[in-house]
Design a protein around this motif. Structure first.
Motif, PDB file in Angstrom:
ATOM      1  N   THR A 276       0.854  -1.186   0.000  1.00  0.00           N
ATOM      2  CA  THR A 276       0.000   0.000   0.000  1.00  0.00           C
ATOM      3  C   THR A 276       0.888   1.234   0.000  1.00  0.00           C
ATOM      4  OG1 THR A 276      -0.103   0.030   2.400  1.00  0.00           O
ATOM      5  CG2 THR A 276      -1.856  -1.138   1.260  1.00  0.00           C
ATOM      6  N   ASN A 277       0.350   2.304  -0.528  1.00  0.00           N
ATOM      7  CA  ASN A 277       1.061   3.568  -0.579  1.00  0.00           C
ATOM      8  C   ASN A 277       0.114   4.638  -0.061  1.00  0.00           C
ATOM      9  OD1 ASN A 277       2.083   6.086  -1.387  1.00  0.00           O
ATOM     10  ND2 ASN A 277       3.160   5.160  -3.104  1.00  0.00           N
ATOM     11  N   ARG A 278       0.382   5.180   1.099  1.00  0.00           N
ATOM     12  CA  ARG A 278      -0.529   6.137   1.734  1.00  0.00           C
ATOM     13  C   ARG A 278      -0.674   7.429   0.940  1.00  0.00           C
ATOM     14  NH1 ARG A 278      -1.998   5.275   7.073  1.00  0.00           N
ATOM     15  NH2 ARG A 278      -2.184   7.511   7.391  1.00  0.00           N
ATOM     16  N   SER A 279       0.373   7.874   0.267  1.00  0.00           N
ATOM     17  CA  SER A 279       0.288   9.175  -0.410  1.00  0.00           C
ATOM     18  C   SER A 279      -0.575   9.127  -1.665  1.00  0.00           C
ATOM     19  CB  SER A 279       1.685   9.703  -0.747  1.00  0.00           C
ATOM     20  OG  SER A 279       2.317   8.830  -1.652  1.00  0.00           O
ATOM     21  N   SER A 280      -0.498   8.034  -2.398  1.00  0.00           N
ATOM     22  CA  SER A 280      -1.299   7.959  -3.625  1.00  0.00           C
ATOM     23  C   SER A 280      -2.547   7.105  -3.453  1.00  0.00           C
ATOM     24  CB  SER A 280      -0.464   7.406  -4.784  1.00  0.00           C
ATOM     25  OG  SER A 280      -0.058   6.083  -4.502  1.00  0.00           O
ATOM     26  N   ILE A 281      -2.719   6.526  -2.285  1.00  0.00           N
ATOM     27  CA  ILE A 281      -3.886   5.692  -1.970  1.00  0.00           C
ATOM     28  C   ILE A 281      -4.046   4.604  -3.028  1.00  0.00           C
ATOM     29  CG2 ILE A 281      -6.261   5.737  -1.126  1.00  0.00           C
ATOM     30  CD1 ILE A 281      -4.387   7.721   0.255  1.00  0.00           C
ATOM     31  N   THR A 282      -2.982   3.896  -3.306  1.00  0.00           N
ATOM     32  CA  THR A 282      -3.030   2.792  -4.264  1.00  0.00           C
ATOM     33  C   THR A 282      -2.519   1.518  -3.604  1.00  0.00           C
ATOM     34  OG1 THR A 282      -0.827   3.255  -5.112  1.00  0.00           O
ATOM     35  CG2 THR A 282      -2.683   4.258  -6.277  1.00  0.00           C
TER      36      THR A 282
ATOM     37  N   ASN B  89     -11.660   6.487  -1.226  1.00  0.00           N
ATOM     38  CA  ASN B  89     -11.569   7.923  -0.998  1.00  0.00           C
ATOM     39  C   ASN B  89     -10.172   8.291  -0.534  1.00  0.00           C
ATOM     40  OD1 ASN B  89     -11.386   7.453   1.798  1.00  0.00           O
ATOM     41  ND2 ASN B  89     -13.595   7.463   2.004  1.00  0.00           N
ATOM     42  N   LYS B  90      -9.993   9.507  -0.146  1.00  0.00           N
ATOM     43  CA  LYS B  90      -8.658   9.991   0.215  1.00  0.00           C
ATOM     44  C   LYS B  90      -8.253   9.654   1.649  1.00  0.00           C
ATOM     45  CE  LYS B  90      -8.145  11.788  -3.779  1.00  0.00           C
ATOM     46  NZ  LYS B  90      -7.470  10.977  -4.750  1.00  0.00           N
ATOM     47  N   ASN B  91      -8.984   8.780   2.310  1.00  0.00           N
ATOM     48  CA  ASN B  91      -8.647   8.354   3.659  1.00  0.00           C
ATOM     49  C   ASN B  91      -7.530   7.312   3.573  1.00  0.00           C
ATOM     50  OD1 ASN B  91      -8.462   7.223   6.182  1.00  0.00           O
ATOM     51  ND2 ASN B  91     -10.655   6.920   6.449  1.00  0.00           N
ATOM     52  N   PRO B  92      -6.310   7.625   4.016  1.00  0.00           N
ATOM     53  CA  PRO B  92      -5.197   6.675   3.899  1.00  0.00           C
ATOM     54  C   PRO B  92      -5.469   5.339   4.580  1.00  0.00           C
ATOM     55  CG  PRO B  92      -4.387   8.835   4.505  1.00  0.00           C
ATOM     56  CD  PRO B  92      -5.885   8.902   4.595  1.00  0.00           C
TER      57      PRO B  92
ATOM     58  N   GLU C 217      -4.744   0.978   3.430  1.00  0.00           N
ATOM     59  CA  GLU C 217      -4.139  -0.085   4.236  1.00  0.00           C
ATOM     60  C   GLU C 217      -5.133  -1.207   4.520  1.00  0.00           C
ATOM     61  OE1 GLU C 217      -2.362   1.672   7.678  1.00  0.00           O
ATOM     62  OE2 GLU C 217      -1.082   2.974   6.465  1.00  0.00           O
ATOM     63  N   ARG C 218      -6.364  -0.859   4.823  1.00  0.00           N
ATOM     64  CA  ARG C 218      -7.381  -1.871   5.101  1.00  0.00           C
ATOM     65  C   ARG C 218      -7.674  -2.689   3.843  1.00  0.00           C
ATOM     66  NH1 ARG C 218     -12.282   1.069   7.232  1.00  0.00           N
ATOM     67  NH2 ARG C 218     -13.012  -0.981   7.823  1.00  0.00           N
ATOM     68  N   LEU C 219      -7.735  -2.029   2.694  1.00  0.00           N
ATOM     69  CA  LEU C 219      -7.968  -2.724   1.431  1.00  0.00           C
ATOM     70  C   LEU C 219      -6.803  -3.663   1.123  1.00  0.00           C
ATOM     71  CD1 LEU C 219      -9.918  -2.997  -0.936  1.00  0.00           C
ATOM     72  CD2 LEU C 219      -8.828  -1.017  -1.976  1.00  0.00           C
ATOM     73  N   GLY C 220      -5.589  -3.210   1.396  1.00  0.00           N
ATOM     74  CA  GLY C 220      -4.417  -4.070   1.212  1.00  0.00           C
ATOM     75  C   GLY C 220      -4.480  -5.306   2.090  1.00  0.00           C
ATOM     76  N   ARG C 221      -4.859  -5.124   3.355  1.00  0.00           N
ATOM     77  CA  ARG C 221      -4.983  -6.273   4.269  1.00  0.00           C
ATOM     78  C   ARG C 221      -6.086  -7.221   3.803  1.00  0.00           C
ATOM     79  NH1 ARG C 221      -4.324  -2.203   8.289  1.00  0.00           N
ATOM     80  NH2 ARG C 221      -6.554  -2.311   8.794  1.00  0.00           N
ATOM     81  N   ALA C 222      -7.176  -6.652   3.269  1.00  0.00           N
ATOM     82  CA  ALA C 222      -8.273  -7.498   2.779  1.00  0.00           C
ATOM     83  C   ALA C 222      -7.817  -8.330   1.583  1.00  0.00           C
ATOM     84  CB  ALA C 222      -9.476  -6.637   2.405  1.00  0.00           C
ATOM     85  N   PHE C 223      -7.079  -7.719   0.644  1.00  0.00           N
ATOM     86  CA  PHE C 223      -6.568  -8.485  -0.500  1.00  0.00           C
ATOM     87  C   PHE C 223      -5.585  -9.542  -0.037  1.00  0.00           C
ATOM     88  CE2 PHE C 223      -8.308  -5.661  -3.728  1.00  0.00           C
ATOM     89  CZ  PHE C 223      -8.546  -6.571  -4.739  1.00  0.00           C
TER      90      PHE C 223
END
Length: 158
Positions: free
Chosen positions: A83-89, A131-134, A138-144
């Protein structure tokens, strides 16, 4: 016949019976997929997961190009989901380059002298959080990562 002492036998029995239970720790497959659907930016990405094969298809579209990525979650190393907090990707890496990418440039952007569609294979893709919530990234990364583990994805040995 091999003789096994009772304490050893019971320990082996407990480990054998608890193995599947340990593999299923955390949210279920369906709950994990539902969570990911809720967090992905739907204007950019959509995805379908085949529960039987753990095959996944993720589509991405903007004004100039559309792409569809297809791969098996079992081929992904869960420790390489970044995960990348700055670009939310989120970057999903597959070292076997088994991520199929079907792409097409929109007719308005494609010139007659260039190739406007095709198929190739890649080792990584990027997803955008809702959305822009960092914390969502991270949560999406953990889910994947959890979904990959449910589907049998394993970390590289070295």
């Amino acid at each position: 016949m091999i003789k096994v002492k009772k304490p050893t036998y019971y320990a082996m029995l407990i480990l054998t019976l608890s193995g599947p239970a340990l593999a299923q720790e955390g949210p279920s497959y369906d709950d994990t997929v539902s969570f990911i659907r809720d967090k992905i930016e739907t204007k950019i990405h959509s995805f379908e997961v085949d529960k039987k094969t753990c095959g996944i298809s993720i589509s991405s579209k903007d004004q100039l190009q559309s792409e569809i990525f297809s791969f098996s979650l079992a081929d992904v190393d869960p420790s390489e989901i970044r995960t990348n907090r700055s670009s939310i990707t989120i970057n999903i890496i597959n070292y076997n380059d088994r991520i199929r990418r079907d792409w097409q440039i929109s007719s308005s952007a494609c010139r007659s002298d260039e190739k406007c569609s095709g198929t190739d294979y890649t080792g990584s893709i990027f997803l955008t959080a809702l959305n822009k919530n960092p914390d969502n990234s991270e949560r999406l990364g953990r889910a994947f990562e959890h979904l990959v583990r449910i589907c049998g994805g394993r970390e590289q040995l070295f």
